[in-house]
Every structure is written in C-alpha cells, then in structure tokens.
Scaffold this motif. Structure first.
Motif, short mmCIF file in Angstrom:
data_model
loop_
_atom_site.label_atom_id
_atom_site.label_comp_id
_atom_site.label_asym_id
_atom_site.label_seq_id
_atom_site.Cartn_x
_atom_site.Cartn_y
_atom_site.Cartn_z
N ASN A 189 15.69 51.11 109.59
CA ASN A 189 15.30 51.18 108.17
C ASN A 189 14.65 49.89 107.71
OD1 ASN A 189 15.99 53.85 107.61
ND2 ASN A 189 18.13 53.31 107.25
N THR A 190 15.09 48.75 108.23
CA THR A 190 14.45 47.48 107.89
C THR A 190 13.03 47.44 108.44
OG1 THR A 190 16.58 46.35 107.89
CG2 THR A 190 14.62 44.97 108.12
N VAL A 191 12.85 47.87 109.68
CA VAL A 191 11.53 47.89 110.31
C VAL A 191 10.60 48.85 109.56
CG1 VAL A 191 10.31 48.63 112.40
CG2 VAL A 191 12.32 47.17 112.57
N ALA A 192 11.14 49.95 109.08
CA ALA A 192 10.33 50.97 108.43
C ALA A 192 10.04 50.67 106.96
CB ALA A 192 11.02 52.33 108.54
N ASP A 193 10.44 49.50 106.48
CA ASP A 193 10.25 49.15 105.07
C ASP A 193 8.97 48.33 104.90
OD1 ASP A 193 10.46 48.57 102.40
OD2 ASP A 193 12.31 47.42 102.57
N PHE A 194 7.94 48.94 104.34
CA PHE A 194 6.68 48.26 104.07
C PHE A 194 6.63 47.69 102.65
CE2 PHE A 194 5.65 51.38 107.36
CZ PHE A 194 4.96 50.61 108.27
N GLY A 195 7.66 47.96 101.84
CA GLY A 195 7.66 47.58 100.44
C GLY A 195 7.41 46.10 100.18
N PRO A 196 8.16 45.19 100.81
CA PRO A 196 7.93 43.76 100.55
C PRO A 196 6.51 43.31 100.91
CG PRO A 196 10.07 44.09 101.58
CD PRO A 196 9.35 45.41 101.64
N ALA A 197 5.98 43.77 102.04
CA ALA A 197 4.62 43.39 102.43
C ALA A 197 3.61 43.94 101.44
CB ALA A 197 4.32 43.90 103.85
N ALA A 198 3.80 45.20 101.01
CA ALA A 198 2.88 45.80 100.04
C ALA A 198 2.92 45.06 98.71
CB ALA A 198 3.20 47.27 99.85
N ALA A 199 4.12 44.67 98.28
CA ALA A 199 4.24 43.94 97.01
C ALA A 199 3.44 42.63 97.06
CB ALA A 199 5.70 43.66 96.70
#
Length: 195
Positions: free
Chosen positions: A69-79
C-alpha cells in the motif's frame, strides 16, 4: 561556533544503509511489486534486495500488504508535482520530477508502467495512479477536454521519466532541472492551458 556551543555530532552513514534503510526498502519493494506477482514477493526477498534485515522491513512497514500500500501510494508525489499555480505548472512539474528522481534515486511515477498488462494485485497501482495522479490533475485543469489533457500530461511525465531512466548517463543526467524544464515544459504548459 561560539565558545559556549557544543559540537553537534553528525551521524555516520554507510553507503550500504543510508539512514534507516527506509529508502532502500522502498526502492526494492517498488521493483519487486512491479516486476513480479504479489504472491511471489516476500519480505525476505525485499530485505535482501535492499541490503537490510527482514526485521527492519517489518519495523518500518509492518506486513507485506502495508508495504504494498505504501508503494502503491502516488498521492505525496502528485501533491508535490501539482503544487503550483496553473500558469506555472508545466515548468514546476518538470523541475519537481527531475529533483525527486535525483533526490530519491527513483522516479516517483514510473513504477506504474511496469504494472501494465498484469492482472493480479498490481492493478491497484494503475487504479491508484488514475485516482491520485490523472484524476487529481483533471480536477485542477480548466476548459474543455480536461480528462484527455490530464491523460496526455501524465503520459508526458511518464515519458520524461522513462527517457531519463533509459539514458542514465546521457545528456539529461548532466542537465539542470531548470534547463530540462526550458526544453520540456512548453509542451506540458500547452496541454495545461488547453490551447
């Protein structure tokens, strides 16, 4: 330093394990989850690839599912990528992408490409990318064909990451993020503006 100040010790970090090993674990996990079926990935294998103990992986991330789930989280990079006014967003995205790649020694978005065509849990990477990158960008854009433009912008960002990965020691490796933005950002900005 004034005579009343004590020297602050600087932590010594080995090249094999900079800091806590968290970044190395994440890089190894990204490779593992994008290149192999979820069922074939093990904490022990990720630890070996990262050069750390399996217990350190568990300490940082818990179970395999939590690490995935950490690997699959693009949210911080997108922000970070989308954190600029629309009029300057193209340039900001290029500079930020290049700086993130260099600081983390990995591309913040490119791992989604390796999940293409796989049907197991890795489809979560594609779903999260759609939601956290493409849909988030669509919501920021104005004008006509926002979803199409967002998909094309995401493709440009992935293309830039792929090019820099393919030519690791090429001309792009020596170029500053700002110079790369001078060359690459105008096409992105045209899509952002919708003109």
């Amino acid at each position: 330093m004034t005579s009343g100040q004590a020297a602050v010790p600087v932590p010594v970090r080995s090249a094999a394990d900079p800091g806590t090993g968290r970044d190395a674990i994440l890089r190894a996990a990204r490779r593992a989850f994008t290149q192999r079926p979820y069922a074939d990935v093990t904490i022990r294998g990720i630890a070996a690839d990262a050069g750390v103990s399996p217990s350190l992986v568990v300490k940082h991330f818990g179970r395999k599912e939590e690490l995935f789930n950490t690997v699959a989280d693009f949210g911080p990079a997108a922000a970070e990528l989308f954190g600029a006014p629309l009029g300057a967003l193209g340039r900001h995205m290029v500079v930020t992408l290049v700086r993130q790649r260099r600081a983390r020694q990995s591309d913040p978005l490119l791992r989604v490409v390796f999940s293409l065509g796989n049907r197991d849990e890795r489809s979560l990477l594609r779903d999260r990318f759609q939601e956290q990158v493409t849909d988030a960008l669509t919501a920021r854009l104005t004008g006509r064909e926002r979803a199409l433009r967002a998909e094309l912008i995401a493709g440009h960002l992935l293309g830039l990451g792929a090019t820099l990965s393919l030519h690791r020691s090429g001309a792009g490796a020596d170029a500053t993020p700002e110079h790369l933005a001078d060359l690459y950002a105008p096409a992105l900005q045209t899509l952002i503006d919708g003109s």
